[in-house]
Design an enzyme around this catalytic site. Structure first.
Site, PDB file in Angstrom:
ATOM      1  N   GLY A 211       0.827  -1.205   0.000  1.00  0.00           N
ATOM      2  CA  GLY A 211       0.000   0.000   0.000  1.00  0.00           C
ATOM      3  C   GLY A 211       0.852   1.240   0.000  1.00  0.00           C
ATOM      4  N   SER A 212       0.349   2.274   0.639  1.00  0.00           N
ATOM      5  CA  SER A 212       0.996   3.585   0.559  1.00  0.00           C
ATOM      6  C   SER A 212       2.236   3.668   1.444  1.00  0.00           C
ATOM      7  CB  SER A 212       0.011   4.673   0.993  1.00  0.00           C
ATOM      8  OG  SER A 212      -0.300   4.513   2.359  1.00  0.00           O
ATOM      9  N   GLY A 215       1.004   4.764   4.966  1.00  0.00           N
ATOM     10  CA  GLY A 215       0.427   3.646   5.729  1.00  0.00           C
ATOM     11  C   GLY A 215       1.506   2.663   6.157  1.00  0.00           C
ATOM     12  N   GLY A 216       2.419   2.355   5.234  1.00  0.00           N
ATOM     13  CA  GLY A 216       3.480   1.393   5.533  1.00  0.00           C
ATOM     14  C   GLY A 216       4.402   1.884   6.639  1.00  0.00           C
ATOM     15  N   GLU A 235       5.594  -3.435   1.168  1.00  0.00           N
ATOM     16  CA  GLU A 235       5.917  -3.037  -0.209  1.00  0.00           C
ATOM     17  C   GLU A 235       5.191  -1.715  -0.431  1.00  0.00           C
ATOM     18  OE1 GLU A 235       4.681  -2.491  -3.855  1.00  0.00           O
ATOM     19  OE2 GLU A 235       4.237  -4.642  -3.987  1.00  0.00           O
ATOM     20  N   CYS A 272       1.982  -0.666  -8.785  1.00  0.00           N
ATOM     21  CA  CYS A 272       3.196  -0.249  -8.078  1.00  0.00           C
ATOM     22  C   CYS A 272       4.390  -0.224  -9.033  1.00  0.00           C
ATOM     23  CB  CYS A 272       3.469  -1.153  -6.895  1.00  0.00           C
ATOM     24  SG  CYS A 272       3.331  -2.891  -7.279  1.00  0.00           S
TER      25      CYS A 272
HETATM   26  P1  NAP Z   1      -3.172   2.457   2.164  1.00  0.00           P
HETATM   27  O1  NAP Z   1      -3.870   3.726   2.457  1.00  0.00           O
HETATM   28  O2  NAP Z   1      -1.753   2.378   2.532  1.00  0.00           O
HETATM   29  O3  NAP Z   1      -3.988   1.285   2.873  1.00  0.00           O
HETATM   30  C1  NAP Z   1      -3.611  -0.086   2.789  1.00  0.00           C
HETATM   31  C2  NAP Z   1      -4.119  -0.827   4.014  1.00  0.00           C
HETATM   32  O4  NAP Z   1      -3.382  -0.415   5.169  1.00  0.00           O
HETATM   33  C3  NAP Z   1      -5.580  -0.575   4.323  1.00  0.00           C
HETATM   34  O5  NAP Z   1      -6.138  -1.767   4.839  1.00  0.00           O
HETATM   35  C4  NAP Z   1      -5.521   0.484   5.398  1.00  0.00           C
HETATM   36  O6  NAP Z   1      -6.622   0.395   6.277  1.00  0.00           O
HETATM   37  C5  NAP Z   1      -4.260   0.117   6.160  1.00  0.00           C
HETATM   38  N1  NAP Z   1      -3.644   1.297   6.751  1.00  0.00           N
HETATM   39  C6  NAP Z   1      -3.154   2.354   6.076  1.00  0.00           C
HETATM   40  N2  NAP Z   1      -2.616   3.235   6.932  1.00  0.00           N
HETATM   41  C7  NAP Z   1      -2.778   2.723   8.165  1.00  0.00           C
HETATM   42  C8  NAP Z   1      -2.434   3.174   9.470  1.00  0.00           C
HETATM   43  N3  NAP Z   1      -1.826   4.342   9.668  1.00  0.00           N
HETATM   44  N4  NAP Z   1      -2.742   2.394  10.513  1.00  0.00           N
HETATM   45  C9  NAP Z   1      -3.384   1.225  10.326  1.00  0.00           C
HETATM   46  N5  NAP Z   1      -3.747   0.752   9.128  1.00  0.00           N
HETATM   47  C10 NAP Z   1      -3.447   1.483   8.051  1.00  0.00           C
HETATM   48  O7  NAP Z   1      -3.253   2.100   0.619  1.00  0.00           O
HETATM   49  P2  NAP Z   1      -4.469   2.137  -0.380  1.00  0.00           P
HETATM   50  O8  NAP Z   1      -5.756   2.445   0.304  1.00  0.00           O
HETATM   51  O9  NAP Z   1      -4.418   0.896  -1.150  1.00  0.00           O
HETATM   52  O10 NAP Z   1      -4.093   3.263  -1.392  1.00  0.00           O
HETATM   53  C11 NAP Z   1      -3.715   4.562  -1.004  1.00  0.00           C
HETATM   54  C12 NAP Z   1      -2.419   4.930  -1.698  1.00  0.00           C
HETATM   55  O11 NAP Z   1      -1.454   3.876  -1.544  1.00  0.00           O
HETATM   56  C13 NAP Z   1      -2.503   5.080  -3.193  1.00  0.00           C
HETATM   57  O12 NAP Z   1      -2.965   6.345  -3.571  1.00  0.00           O
HETATM   58  C14 NAP Z   1      -1.108   4.782  -3.616  1.00  0.00           C
HETATM   59  O13 NAP Z   1      -0.288   5.913  -3.509  1.00  0.00           O
HETATM   60  C15 NAP Z   1      -0.607   3.761  -2.664  1.00  0.00           C
HETATM   61  N6  NAP Z   1      -0.635   2.369  -3.131  1.00  0.00           N
HETATM   62  C16 NAP Z   1       0.524   1.724  -3.350  1.00  0.00           C
HETATM   63  C17 NAP Z   1       0.516   0.410  -3.762  1.00  0.00           C
HETATM   64  C18 NAP Z   1       1.778  -0.360  -3.996  1.00  0.00           C
HETATM   65  O14 NAP Z   1       1.707  -1.362  -4.661  1.00  0.00           O
HETATM   66  N7  NAP Z   1       2.899   0.008  -3.438  1.00  0.00           N
HETATM   67  C19 NAP Z   1      -0.654  -0.274  -3.935  1.00  0.00           C
HETATM   68  C20 NAP Z   1      -1.840   0.390  -3.681  1.00  0.00           C
HETATM   69  C21 NAP Z   1      -1.800   1.704  -3.266  1.00  0.00           C
HETATM   70  P3  NAP Z   1      -7.857   1.389   6.221  1.00  0.00           P
HETATM   71  O15 NAP Z   1      -8.040   1.815   4.804  1.00  0.00           O
HETATM   72  O16 NAP Z   1      -8.958   0.569   6.753  1.00  0.00           O
HETATM   73  O17 NAP Z   1      -7.473   2.491   7.105  1.00  0.00           O
END
Ligand code: NAP
Length: 479
Positions: A211-212, A215-216, A235, A272
């Site tokens: 994910g982001s 978040g990571g 990742e 990604c």
């Molecule tokens: P995300 O916001 O990082 O969320 C991924 C997961 O992690 C969700 O289940 C989210 O839960 C959880 N999470 C995120 N931040 C957290 C925190 N501070 N504490 C606890 N849990 C947390 O990613 P996304 O929703 O897929 O996409 C958002 C952004 O991530 C995109 O705009 C893009 O920039 C990036 N992304 C990157 C990749 C990659 O392959 N590297 C893939 C997808 C997205 P909740 O949503 O329930 O809070």
């Protein structure tokens, strides 16, 4: 709970799911290759069996389209079966037998047997952009199960009904095989509290995340802040530079520009591995190549993004980049005019790019930046400024000149995968794959989240010194 309702797991439910996982952990760690392979193959067949229903559900929730989603189911089933093959080849059970050597140390030593044990329950944070391949039964789950770890999935709120249905199907497979349901648990919710409660749970032994960057980083800090910190395999973001050397496009400017435009806009850029930076060395082909790239990008169809939040982040990202000093816009359709975002292409000098760290940030979606370089040295400086990426692609380094050597050396310094043809979107699931790289590509650059080596993340070595015969007779496994 119905398959249409929104649901946020309560702390009592999270506790109960992790407790079931903890209870199942010992039996699953002791399971033999036949049992693990039967589960992995059973899961693969079950999603294939339900494919039309699952793809329709996924399309409603993600807008990714049936063609892409059917391909993803095929990849997910392939991945599950590939890990079944790995366990049947006894990869997770490998033992290093180092018999005793008589005499004084350092030459002499006791009998040593090195085995590997599964870490225990894994918290798996599903990705939004791969509703099958990096979700409930995706690569992280398949590799952890193959290693002998139960998994608790944190479903992604972008596809809750699909996640619930895939989990339900998986539970059916566990029942059919007479295996504990705790081998694959799931929690869900659209607030960070659920993920936090999961990663803080004392019975969770490791976490995998896609994910982001934000978040990571937050979840990695949580993993480290526990009384007993746990491994966190994240990742995160990547801008996947493509180095365009003269020989890489000479005489095939249209072909290369078209392929690149398709890669930038593939899945509306929500990969990604989407190329975000094009490091271009000047040649007689440059003008034609860039004109063709702009034309091909304009012609590409894009679709609605996965979530409104992602769309907003994309628009903000493009707006932010356009405001940077020294940047020329080569293509910007009105990003706010339609529900599907349109491609963006900007251009800067190497000097501007290197000095402005904001230009190094990933814009998730169909956006890319041309960085003009004058020589190989500048290419290496631009790559160094990027610092960490899942991939670097080098077009035209075919002669092994000292410039080629320098560029390829820099590419291997910052990326987990270096390509010499084609485009980085599309990640093969195979033995030599490495999907990771220095931060922010991965929080653990020595590990991969795609390919057979992904299961190594969930095993921990133990050296058995002078072990008794009964333990050695069962390959060091206390079962
Ligand atoms: P995300 O916001 O990082 O969320 C991924 C997961 O992690 C969700 O289940 C989210 O839960 C959880 N999470 C995120 N931040 C957290 C925190 N501070 N504490 C606890 N849990 C947390 O990613 P996304 O929703 O897929 O996409 C958002 C952004 O991530 C995109 O705009 C893009 O920039 C990036 N992304 C990157 C990749 C990659 O392959 N590297 C893939 C997808 C997205 P909740 O949503 O329930 O809070």
């Amino acid at each position: 709970m119905t398959t249409t309702s929104k649901h946020e797991s309560t702390s009592v439910e999270i506790d109960s799911v992790v407790e079931q996982s903890r209870t199942a952990a010992h039996a699953w760690a002791c399971s033999g290759p036949e049992t693990r392979a039967a589960l992995l193959r059973g899961l693969a067949s079950a999603i294939e069996h339900a494919q039309p229903e699952l793809v329709a559900l996924a399309d409603e929730e993600t807008f990714l389209g049936a063609a892409r989603l059917n391909g993803e189911v095929a990849r997910t089933a392939f991945q599950l079966r590939a890990f079944a093959d790995q366990v049947e080849s006894k990869v997770p059970y490998q033992v290093i037998d180092d018999p005793a050597v008589a005499g004084a140390p350092p030459v002499g030593h006791p009998s040593m047997v090195r085995v590997r044990v599964p870490l225990g329950p894994v918290a798996m944070f599903a990705a939004s952009n791969f509703p099958f391949a990096f979700s409930v039964l995706g690569g992280d789950t398949a590799s952890a199960l193959a290693a002998g770890c139960p998994v608790v999935v944190k479903a992604h709120p972008g596809h809750p009904r699909l996640s619930r249905r895939v989990h339900e199907i998986s539970q059916g497979v566990l029942v059919e095989l007479g295996l504990p349901l705790g081998i694959l648990g799931m929690v869900e919710g659209g607030s960070v509290d659920v993920g936090l409660a999961l990663i803080r749970h004392p019975s969770i032994a490791a976490a995998a995340f896609t994910g982001s960057k934000r978040g990571g980083i937050a979840l990695q800090a949580e993993a480290n802040a526990r009384p007993r910190p746990i491994p966190f395999y994240g990742e995160l973001g990547s801008i996947n530079p493509i180095v365009v050397l003269p020989e890489g496009i000479a005489g095939k400017e249209i072909e290369m520009a078209t392929m690149l435009a398709q890669s930038i806009t593939n899945g509306t850029g929500q990969f990604c591995t989407s190329p975000g930076v094009l490091i271009v060395m000047p040649s007689v082909s440059t003008g034609t190549f860039l004109d063709e790239l702009v034309g091909a990008l304009k012609a590409q169809k894009t679709h609605v993004m996965l979530t409104p939040g992602m769309r907003k982040a994309f628009d903000n990202g493009v707006q932010g980049i356009c405001a940077r000093a020294g940047l020329t816009t080569l293509l910007r359709d009105d990003v706010n005019a339609e529900s599907a975002p349109r491609p963006y292409l900007g251009r800067v000098s190497a000097k501007t790019f290197i000095q402005d760290w904001q230009l190094h940030e990933e814009i998730f979606g169909p956006a890319a930046l041309v960085v003009d370089v004058n020589n190989a040295e500048e290419v290496t400086h631009v790559l160094e400024a990027i610092g960490g990426s899942l991939t670097v692609t080098v077009w035209g380094a075919s002669n092994g000149t000292s410039e080629d050597v320098a560029i390829v050396r820099s590419a291997t310094q910052i990326a987990g995968r270096v390509l010499f043809s084609g485009v980085p979107t599309g990640v093969a699931v195979t033995a030599a794959q490495h999907h990771g790289g220095p931060f922010p590509a991965s929080t653990q650059p020595s590990t991969t989240s795609v390919g057979y080596a992904a299961l190594e993340r969930f095993l921990r070595p133990v050296a058995l010194q002078d072990a008794p015969a009964w333990l050695l007779s069962q390959e060091g496994r206390p079962i």
